[in-house]
Design a protein around this motif. Sequence first.
Motif, mmCIF file in Angstrom:
data_model
loop_
_atom_site.group_PDB
_atom_site.id
_atom_site.type_symbol
_atom_site.label_atom_id
_atom_site.label_comp_id
_atom_site.label_asym_id
_atom_site.label_seq_id
_atom_site.Cartn_x
_atom_site.Cartn_y
_atom_site.Cartn_z
ATOM 1 N N LYS A 202 -20.010 -3.433 23.907
ATOM 2 C CA LYS A 202 -20.005 -2.025 23.513
ATOM 3 C C LYS A 202 -20.365 -1.109 24.685
ATOM 4 N N ASN A 206 -21.728 7.661 25.789
ATOM 5 C CA ASN A 206 -20.452 8.374 25.753
ATOM 6 C C ASN A 206 -19.887 8.501 27.162
ATOM 7 N N ASN A 241 -10.409 -3.704 25.326
ATOM 8 C CA ASN A 241 -9.979 -2.921 24.165
ATOM 9 C C ASN A 241 -9.627 -1.476 24.534
ATOM 10 N N LYS A 242 -9.938 -1.069 25.748
ATOM 11 C CA LYS A 242 -9.691 0.296 26.174
ATOM 12 C C LYS A 242 -8.857 0.308 27.446
ATOM 13 N N VAL A 248 -14.583 7.349 25.235
ATOM 14 C CA VAL A 248 -15.291 6.364 24.407
ATOM 15 C C VAL A 248 -16.646 6.921 23.980
ATOM 16 N N GLN A 249 -17.030 6.599 22.763
ATOM 17 C CA GLN A 249 -18.338 6.978 22.244
ATOM 18 C C GLN A 249 -19.326 5.838 22.453
ATOM 19 N N GLU A 252 -19.225 2.052 20.906
ATOM 20 C CA GLU A 252 -17.838 1.676 20.573
ATOM 21 C C GLU A 252 -17.448 0.424 21.351
#
Length: 289
Positions: A202, A206, A241-242, A248-249, A252
Amino acid sequence: MAKKGKKRKEIKRKLLHKYRLVILNESTFEEKISFKLSRLNVFVTGSLFIIGLIGLTTLLIAFTPLREYIPGYSSTKLKRQATELTYKTDSLVTVLNYTNRYLDNVRMVLKGDVENNQLNRDSLFEQFKIDPSTVDLTPIREDSLLRAAVALEDKYNLFERNLENRSMVLFSPLGGSITQGYDAEKKHYAVDVAAAIETPIKAVANGIVIFAEWTADTGYVIIMEHDNNLTSVYKHNGSLNKSQGDIVQAGEVIASVGNTGELTTGPHLHFELWSNGSPVNPLDYVDFK
């Protein structure tokens, strides 16, 4: 005097003497057109014609595109375009230099290349900052009151995020056991956290993804840029995943644990934290339990 007067009369007589210009039919000698001319009329008419021709040429050069065909004469439009292109070129050079410096920083983070355990702490935006010595920084009354009010609010703010405060805690990217800690002397500017493959990783805060690609040494890598000149780095991921440019927060999922890259020793997360262009110990800000 008599000679001069006589000469003037002779010149005047020659100028005003009438001549007839006749156009005849060559076969019948029939008179078609005839003109009565004098030398003065011819001179005046010729002068007016030349002046008119010069004026017309000047108008054509000044107000029509024909002037562009004159050797050595450049178009006003072309000059304006050349000036605009010069300004754009200067801007592109500035952006290119900024981008190169930015990429050098990202490359340095990827390789962990730090000379004498120190990095240049100058911000990438240093060149755009205003010299404080040229600005009157004397606070006005309203500014002082606002500062006092904000300071009072921040005194009881539990979510104050200031990296100068080493007690600040970021969101944990992963829970697990630490197999290798931060060691600046050995140039290990990270914390290695062991976890099962495909365990979600994660974001610690942010931010925006500035790098998300495969590298030979560290496998799938994702780098995020946060507020306060903070950069977080996640290496040896199994998948991402990004993508670059994603916003992104905190908390996340951005990747999953893997064992990718030539320098990996098993499934784990290699997590780095950089502040103002220098590596810091992630354990001072993140609880991995």
